[in-house]
Design an enzyme around this catalytic site. Sequence first.
Site, mmCIF file in Angstrom:
data_model
loop_
_atom_site.group_PDB
_atom_site.id
_atom_site.type_symbol
_atom_site.label_atom_id
_atom_site.label_comp_id
_atom_site.label_asym_id
_atom_site.label_seq_id
_atom_site.Cartn_x
_atom_site.Cartn_y
_atom_site.Cartn_z
ATOM 1 C CB SER B 131 -0.977 -0.046 1.170
ATOM 2 O OG SER B 131 -2.022 0.892 0.996
ATOM 3 C CG HIS B 174 -5.525 -0.270 -1.937
ATOM 4 N ND1 HIS B 174 -5.737 -1.297 -1.047
ATOM 5 C CD2 HIS B 174 -4.658 0.579 -1.322
ATOM 6 C CE1 HIS B 174 -5.042 -1.075 0.066
ATOM 7 N NE2 HIS B 174 -4.380 0.045 -0.091
ATOM 8 C CD GLU B 201 -7.725 -4.007 -1.639
ATOM 9 O OE1 GLU B 201 -8.474 -4.959 -1.295
ATOM 10 O OE2 GLU B 201 -7.935 -2.830 -1.321
#
Lengths: 279, 279
Positions: B131, B174, B201
């Site tokens: 992330s 994401h 993800e």
Amino acid sequence: MAEAEAGALLIIGGAEDKQGECAILREFVALAGGARARVVVIAVASEQQTNLSNVYLDVFRRLGVEDARTLGVAHRERANAPSAVESIERATGVFFTGGSQLRITRLLGGTLLDRVLHRRHDAGLVLAGTSAGAAMMPGVMIAGGVEPVTSLRAGAVELAPGMEFASGVIIDQHFEERGRLRRLLAAVAQHPRDLGVGIDEDTAVVVRGGKFRVIGAGAATVVDASEMTHTNLASVERNALLAVSGVRIHVLPAGYGFDLHDRAVVLPPEERLAAEARS
Amino acid sequence: MAEAEAGALLIIGGAEDKQGECAILREFVALAGGARARVVVIAVASEQQTNLSNVYLDVFRRLGVEDARTLGVAHRERANAPSAVESIERATGVFFTGGSQLRITRLLGGTLLDRVLHRRHDAGLVLAGTSAGAAMMPGVMIAGGVEPVTSLRAGAVELAPGMEFASGVIIDQHFEERGRLRRLLAAVAQHPRDLGVGIDEDTAVVVRGGKFRVIGAGAATVVDASEMTHTNLASVERNALLAVSGVRIHVLPAGYGFDLHDRAVVLPPEERLAAEARS
């Protein structure tokens, strides 16, 4: 006598504004002849044909159309009735609502109504469709698919024959809102001869003379797989993830156009001037 | 003596599995030396460094790593402390958690810790980030942007300097889950020299020797603007919709690779055999 020109196609990504400026529905009315337009609303895609038709009749009347009618089609017999054909014979614009695209093809495909729509469109009748009414426009239609398409499996998009009003394209609608790029990629990977056109909500493409221009609040995304170098579509299990390589995309907001034959973007006038000034 | 080879980079799209098979975290452990790995978790991106670090320490210990530690960095002084440098000197793998990528660059950028991470990585240290820890890897980083990006305005993506562990790429994470294609398109339209890599993800790319391969549950989407024919980025107002034309994309699930230098897909062995059999 000059040969008749086919009417414009207005292909809408769904959820077009019906309360405010109504830019897209206003464009449909203008294309169909303005105040003198004779508009027919066909809500065959929906299970609630009357309610949905009335929503659009209200808007079209608000936009100045005096002659706006609805054509309900509950079964195929209705789509073969002379009165149904007659209503299209005299129309200048036909609007297809959303619902299920398979309902449209199942109830209209091959009927007299289907034939008169094609014949009149070839002679100038304007056709518009939103959501399911957009999806059904091409010869190859996305019938459905698993959603959300976060991890698109190769078999997760279902193609079916459409109504063949638009040629050379596969349409997807609610495009950015529902994250459908991979679904459209899977469709064009199966059928790379056609261009994928993903249309955002409250956005439309106006197709005429082998080109389209974009109107409305969002963008049209063109997915061109003609130079695709690889896909695993043929070799994978239906539950494997799709791979595609070498697909060209164009993201085109209002004002931009696209030449479907040359597969090339048509810049808006101000961008064309800016490009010329730079060169 | 042979020249040292840079360590692998494991760039994770966020939300990697921590309960089940832990395929991606297991790969990190394997790259870092397996049971004999010496792992350091850096949760500087997060406001809750201790809690988040402990989550990863638990997983790495469960995966057989005996020497897993955490390095807390509450302020820049800590990132200049000899003990922080020392912990990296002896590590074989460093894992950056999620949070805010701007916290990482703001607290680590230009510190002794930054320098030792680069020096040791160039000599073989494995670096992983998920992330925000993925976003910060390149020299040009997506710092943020308006979400949802349904109607991406030209100014809606903010680029900032990253930590420069990965070269030639801009990472988005994401990716499919948050519908970030247009955000990544806006980034590469601003900076077409770099390749956009959007990572889903529970999916990662392992970069080594100028190539990457994809692992995990989703796909990596490569966005190549080197042949972009048009963007309105320079000419539009910040609140106008972005237009881009002629961008190549590749959607690559696990098993696929990509050559960052040649900008070409590397097929998995079974697809390579199938392609050879067809030709």
